[in-house]
Write a protein that holds these residues in place. Structure first.
Motif, PDB file in Angstrom:
ATOM      1  N   TYR A   1      40.971  28.805  82.904  1.00 19.17           N
ATOM      2  CA  TYR A   1      42.123  28.055  82.404  1.00 19.17           C
ATOM      3  C   TYR A   1      41.794  26.571  82.228  1.00 19.17           C
ATOM      4  O   TYR A   1      42.105  25.968  81.189  1.00 19.17           O
ATOM      5  CB  TYR A   1      43.323  28.218  83.343  1.00 19.17           C
ATOM      6  CG  TYR A   1      43.886  29.624  83.425  1.00 19.17           C
ATOM      7  CD1 TYR A   1      43.587  30.589  82.468  1.00 19.17           C
ATOM      8  CD2 TYR A   1      44.731  29.998  84.473  1.00 19.17           C
ATOM      9  CE1 TYR A   1      44.102  31.882  82.548  1.00 19.17           C
ATOM     10  CE2 TYR A   1      45.261  31.278  84.560  1.00 19.17           C
ATOM     11  CZ  TYR A   1      44.926  32.222  83.600  1.00 19.17           C
ATOM     12  OH  TYR A   1      45.445  33.484  83.693  1.00 19.17           O
ATOM     13  N   GLN A   2      41.161  25.968  83.224  1.00 19.92           N
ATOM     14  CA  GLN A   2      40.801  24.554  83.106  1.00 19.92           C
ATOM     15  C   GLN A   2      39.726  24.350  82.045  1.00 19.92           C
ATOM     16  O   GLN A   2      39.750  23.363  81.291  1.00 19.92           O
ATOM     17  CB  GLN A   2      40.310  24.022  84.445  1.00 19.92           C
ATOM     18  CG  GLN A   2      41.367  23.962  85.532  1.00 19.92           C
ATOM     19  CD  GLN A   2      40.829  23.344  86.805  1.00 19.92           C
ATOM     20  OE1 GLN A   2      40.417  22.180  86.813  1.00 19.92           O
ATOM     21  NE2 GLN A   2      40.793  24.118  87.883  1.00 19.92           N
TER      22      GLN A   2
ATOM     23  N   GLY B   1      40.988  24.010  78.523  1.00 19.12           N
ATOM     24  CA  GLY B   1      41.515  22.674  78.259  1.00 19.12           C
ATOM     25  C   GLY B   1      40.435  21.656  77.980  1.00 19.12           C
ATOM     26  O   GLY B   1      40.623  20.740  77.169  1.00 19.12           O
ATOM     27  N   GLN B   2      39.298  21.818  78.640  1.00 17.51           N
ATOM     28  CA  GLN B   2      38.202  20.876  78.447  1.00 17.51           C
ATOM     29  C   GLN B   2      37.430  21.136  77.158  1.00 17.51           C
ATOM     30  O   GLN B   2      37.061  20.200  76.448  1.00 17.51           O
ATOM     31  CB  GLN B   2      37.253  20.958  79.648  1.00 17.51           C
ATOM     32  CG  GLN B   2      37.870  20.505  80.963  1.00 17.51           C
ATOM     33  CD  GLN B   2      37.000  20.870  82.152  1.00 17.51           C
ATOM     34  OE1 GLN B   2      35.996  21.577  82.040  1.00 17.51           O
ATOM     35  NE2 GLN B   2      37.391  20.402  83.341  1.00 17.51           N
TER      36      GLN B   2
ATOM     37  N   PRO C   1      40.635  21.899  73.460  1.00 16.66           N
ATOM     38  CA  PRO C   1      41.960  21.314  73.678  1.00 16.66           C
ATOM     39  C   PRO C   1      42.937  21.561  72.534  1.00 16.66           C
ATOM     40  O   PRO C   1      44.157  21.432  72.732  1.00 16.66           O
ATOM     41  CB  PRO C   1      41.650  19.823  73.841  1.00 16.66           C
ATOM     42  CG  PRO C   1      40.346  19.615  73.143  1.00 16.66           C
ATOM     43  CD  PRO C   1      39.579  20.876  73.378  1.00 16.66           C
TER      44      PRO C   1
END
Length: 360
Positions: A58-59, A62-63, A66
Motif C-alpha cells: 500500500y505504501q 503511493g511512492q 502516485p
C-alpha cells in the motif's frame, strides 16, 4: 501525468471493444504504472487506472505510482473486484486480460467469482508498446550495460587457474551489486571446459585449468532494466586445437550480423546473417538457438531475433546478437552483445572487448 504508453493502451482497449483491461504480468505492471511490487493487478478503464494489491504494497504504490488509484484489495484481488464491480462502473462489462500471463487455475478462479462480467483473452497488447524503448528506458539500459561491461573487465583481470565456476559466478554477483545493481538479470552462467558446450550451463565446482575454454554469460538490473552479455575465451593457450577456428567463426558471425541488421529487418533475415556463415563452415547443426532476443524490463522479451519469426524488428528495440557453436563433450563458444536498433543500423551498446586467449 498519464504516460503516452497508457493512453496508447487505452486506444488498443477501445479497438478491442473492451470496457476495461487487467494487467497482471509483472513487467507490464511496472511499465505502465511504475509499481514494482511482486503481486497485484492493474485495472484500466477509459477514465480510471487502479492498482489492486495487498497490504505489503500500500505504501509502495503511493511512492511509485502516485497518479494511480490504490484499491486495498488484500490477498484476494479477484474477490475484491467482484464485490466492487458496480463502484468501478463495470457491471456486465467486457474485461480483457493477458492470456499469456494467466494460468488455467487462476483463470478458473476468476471465472468463478467474476460472474457478472465477460472475461476476454488478449495477447501482446502491452508488450507491443514495450518493444521500442523511450529515452528514459535507454538511459537505464545503458547504465546496466556499462555495469556489466565493468564486471566482465574485472573478471578478465581477476580470474586465475584453479578457480571454480561457482567462485567466478559469485565474484560477478558481488561486484555488480557493490557497484549499484539491484539484482542479476538471470542466474549467471559460468562454464569451463566441456561444460561450455551446454548453452545454459549451471555453475559447478569444476575448476578452470590452463588451456580450458571459459564461457561467461551474465547481466544485471539497474533502475529496473536488464543487461545481457556473453564472452568466451581460453585461459592460456587453448588445449583444443579447434578453439581458435570456432572462436573466429563465432566472432565473424556476430560482426556480420551486427553490421547488416537495421530497423525493418525481419527476425528470420537477421538470424540468417549469422547462421549462414556458421552453416557454410560446416557447423550449422551446432548452432541450435536463435540469434538473439529483446532486452528491457525483462532479460528475454520481444522482439525475437530468430529463425522462428518473420516479424520485422522495429526502430528503438534493444536486442542481443549472440551466435554460438557448441561441440558436445568438447567445448562451446558464444559471443553476445546488446544493440539498439536504428534506421541506419545497430548501435552496439556492449563495450567490453572480445578476447580469444586470456594469457596467465
Amino acid at each position: 501525468m498519464i504516460t503516452p504508453s497508457l493512453e496508447k493502451l487505452r486506444q488498443k482497449i477501445q479497438a478491442e471493444n473492451l470496457d476495461a483491461f487487467l494487467v497482471t504480468q509483472m513487467e507490464n505492471r511496472r511499465y505502465l504504472s511504475g509499481f514494482s511490487g511482486s503481486s497485484g493487478a492493474l485495472l484500466i478503464t477509459a477514465d480510471r487506472q487502479i492498482i489492486l494489491t495487498d497490504s505489503r504494497y500500500y505504501q509502495q504504490v503511493g511512492q511509485e505510482a502516485p497518479e494511480w488509484e490504490l484499491a486495498e484489495a488484500g490477498y484476494d484481488w479477484p474477490g475484491y473486484l467482484a464485490e466492487n464491480l458496480a463502484g468501478f462502473g463495470l457491471h456486465q462489462a467486457k474485461i480483457g486480460f493477458e492470456a499469456e500471463a494467466v494460468s488455467v487455475a487462476a483463470f478458473n478462479k476468476w471465472r468463478e467469482v467474476l460472474t457478472d462480467v465477460t472475461l476476454r483473452e488478449t495477447s501482446g497488447l502491452v508488450m507491443a508498446l514495450r518493444v521500442s524503448k523511450t529515452a528514459d528506458e535507454l538511459t537505464a539500459i545503458r547504465k546496466a550495460v556499462a555495469l556489466a561491461d565493468r564486471a566482465m573487465a574485472h573478471i578478465y583481470q581477476w580470474i586465475q587457474p584453479g578457480m571454480t565456476e561457482k567462485q567466478v559466478a559469485w565474484e560477478l554477483e558481488v561486484f555488480m551489486r557493490a557497484q549499484g545493481a539491484s539484482a542479476l538479470s538471470f542466474e549467471t552462467i559460468v562454464a569451463f571446459g566441456p561444460n561450455t558446450a551446454l548453452p545454459h550451463a549451471t555453475p559447478t565446482d569444476r575448476a578452470c585449468q590452463l588451456g580450458d575454454v571459459a564461457l561467461i554469460d551474465m547481466g544485471c538490473v539497474v533502475d529496473g532494466y536488464c543487461s545481457d552479455i556473453t564472452r568466451t575465451f581460453s585461459l592460456g593457450e587453448p588445449a583444443d586445437s579447434r578453439f581458435m577456428e570456432i572462436w573466429r567463426l563465432v566472432f565473424n558471425a556476430n560482426a556480420v550480423a551486427a553490421a547488416a541488421i537495421s530497423a525493418g529487418t525481419t527476425s528470420l533475415a537477421a538470424d540468417a546473417y549469422a547462421r549462414d556463415i556458421i552453416k557454410a563452415a560446416g557447423y550449422g547443426d551446432y548452432f541450435g538457438h536463435g540469434l538473439g532476443h529483446g532486452v528491457g524490463l525483462a532479460v528475454h522479451e520481444a522482439p525475437k531475433v530468430s529463425y522462428t519469426s518473420e516479424d520485422a524488428i522495429p526502430v528503438g528495440a534493444v536486442i542481443t546478437i549472440e551466435p554460438g557453436v557448441y561441440l558436445p563433450g568438447d567445448f562451446g563458444a558464444r559471443l553476445e552483445d546488446m544493440a539498439l536498433v536504428t534506421e541506419n543500423g545497430l548501435e552496439i551498446l556492449t563495450g567490453v572487448p572480445k578476447i580469444d586467449i586470456l594469457f596467465r
